[in-house]
Design an enzyme around this catalytic site. Structure first.
Site, PDB file in Angstrom:
ATOM      1  N   CYS A 217       8.351  40.361  59.450  1.00 35.03           N
ATOM      2  CA  CYS A 217       7.599  39.497  60.357  1.00 35.03           C
ATOM      3  C   CYS A 217       7.846  38.004  60.117  1.00 35.03           C
ATOM      4  CB  CYS A 217       6.113  39.809  60.236  1.00 35.03           C
ATOM      5  SG  CYS A 217       5.734  41.556  60.426  1.00 35.03           S
TER       6      CYS A 217
ATOM      7  N   ASN B 108       1.790  43.741  67.921  1.00 32.12           N
ATOM      8  CA  ASN B 108       2.543  43.164  66.803  1.00 32.12           C
ATOM      9  C   ASN B 108       4.010  43.565  66.941  1.00 32.12           C
ATOM     10  OD1 ASN B 108       3.790  42.676  64.331  1.00 32.12           O
ATOM     11  ND2 ASN B 108       2.058  43.355  63.101  1.00 32.12           N
TER      12      ASN B 108
ATOM     13  N   HIS C 179       2.376  34.457  63.141  1.00 34.07           N
ATOM     14  CA  HIS C 179       2.777  35.835  63.387  1.00 34.07           C
ATOM     15  C   HIS C 179       1.602  36.585  64.001  1.00 34.07           C
ATOM     16  CE1 HIS C 179       3.920  39.922  62.990  1.00 34.07           C
ATOM     17  NE2 HIS C 179       3.174  40.149  61.911  1.00 34.07           N
TER      18      HIS C 179
END
EC number: 2.3.1.180
Length: 334
Positions: free
Chosen positions: A124, A290, A259
């Site tokens: 990420c 996500n 993020h």
């Protein structure tokens, strides 16, 4: 023997993001579509994560298809073509070929050959890692225009019965073109890792176990509470260091693009950083989920597309995830 003095490459003093683009998975997947196997509810997922829907790619769409769509959008936004790109950096953890690098194939698809091309695996944080590398390459004179892509098909690693991470994940790709600038457009990158916490977010088992032990397809797991505490209490100081390194204060920041891991993490980081109410916050997770390395550029793309930020807006971005790895910088949006 007298040896000659080597000539070193030199480049422009400053860089900036010249173009931005993104694509999301074609399918809209609601919470109700997923709650059965995890014995949960739409309300529980919304309260815990802030996610209402996530976007997932169709069966025949792979990571490079997503990456190509985002790359072409970023090139168009920058007013450039593939032939103008001399380095391609692809950040992904869901490209299934160990070699050759997906970046090389992508470079060929967009007409960037013979650009240098390589993949990075920083989960990420991978997009912010790529930004840091691209900025350095251009300022060193090693490259002039660098294409950075974060692309993931996270749905390939989903165990539908897993309550730790499976319902969070989406598919997509975001890309930027970075090139020379007359004024600073990318602040110093603050980054690092903590491998001692590698088990906090992990693949269930290796591909060797899949082959040799019949372990089945590996999926993703996370220790939710550990990750939440780490992200909230240790990543806010990293974001603050990125602002300090760039010579700005929270009052100078116009957008915060973390993020897209969890809406509660985002809200807690805003409090820790004492960001003013005027700061626009990337919350693409609510509709996209996500998407790991793709999440920051996709959140930036949405903010710009919806008119929430304008050209030159100073954005604080920070990526963090499996490894555990992290990276942050302040950038001027295109």
């Amino acid at each position: 023997m007298t040896r000659p003095t080597l000539t070193q490459a030199t480049g422009p003093a400053h860089t900036r993001i010249l173009g931005l683009g993104g694509v999301r998975g074609e399918r809209v997947v609601t919470n109700d579509d997923l709650v059965g196997p995890i014995e949960s509810s739409d309300e529980w997922i919304r309260q815990r994560t802030g996610i209402v829907t996530r976007r997932r790619a169709a069966e025949g769409t792979d990571v490079l298809d997503l990456a190509e769509g985002a790359a072409r959008a970023a090139l168009e936004d920058a007013g450039l073509t593939g032939a103008d790109i001399d380095t391609v950096i692809l950040s992904t953890v869901t490209y299934f070929h160990q070699t050759p690098a997906g970046a090389a194939i992508l470079a060929d698809r967009i007409g960037a050959t013979p650009a240098a091309a390589f993949d990075i695996s920083a989960a990420c944080a991978g997009y912010c890692y790529g930004i840091g590398q691209a900025d350095a390459l251009v300022r060193a004179g090693t490259a002039r225009h660098v294409l950075v892509i974060g692309a993931e098909k996270m749905s390939e690693f989903v165990d539908p019965t897993d309550r730790s991470i499976s319902f969070l994940l989406g598919d997509g790709a975001g890309a930027v073109v970075i090139g020379p600038s007359d004024t600073p457009g990318i602040g110093p990158t603050v980054w690092g890792s903590d491998g001692a916490q590698a088990q906090a977010i992990r693949q269930t088992h290796s591909w060797l176990a899949t082959r040799d032990e019949g372990a089945g397809w590996p999926t993703l797991r996370q220790e939710g509470q550990s990750v939440f505490k780490w992200a909230v209490w240790q990543m806010a100081p990293v974001a603050q260091k990125a602002m300090d390194a760039a010579g700005v204060t929270p009052d100078d920041i116009e957008a915060f693009i973390p993020h897209q891991a969890n809406m509660r993490i985002i809200d807690q980081m805003i409090k820790q950083l004492k960001l003013p109410a005027s700061v626009v916050v990337g919350r693409d997770i609510a509709e996209t989920g996500n998407t790991s390395a793709a999440s920051i550029p996709l959140a930036a793309e949405r903010l710009r597309r919806e008119g929430q930020v304008g050209p030159g807006a100073l954005a604080l971005q920070i990526g963090f995830g499996a490894g555990l790895v992290y990276a942050a910088q302040v950038v001027a949006l295109p």
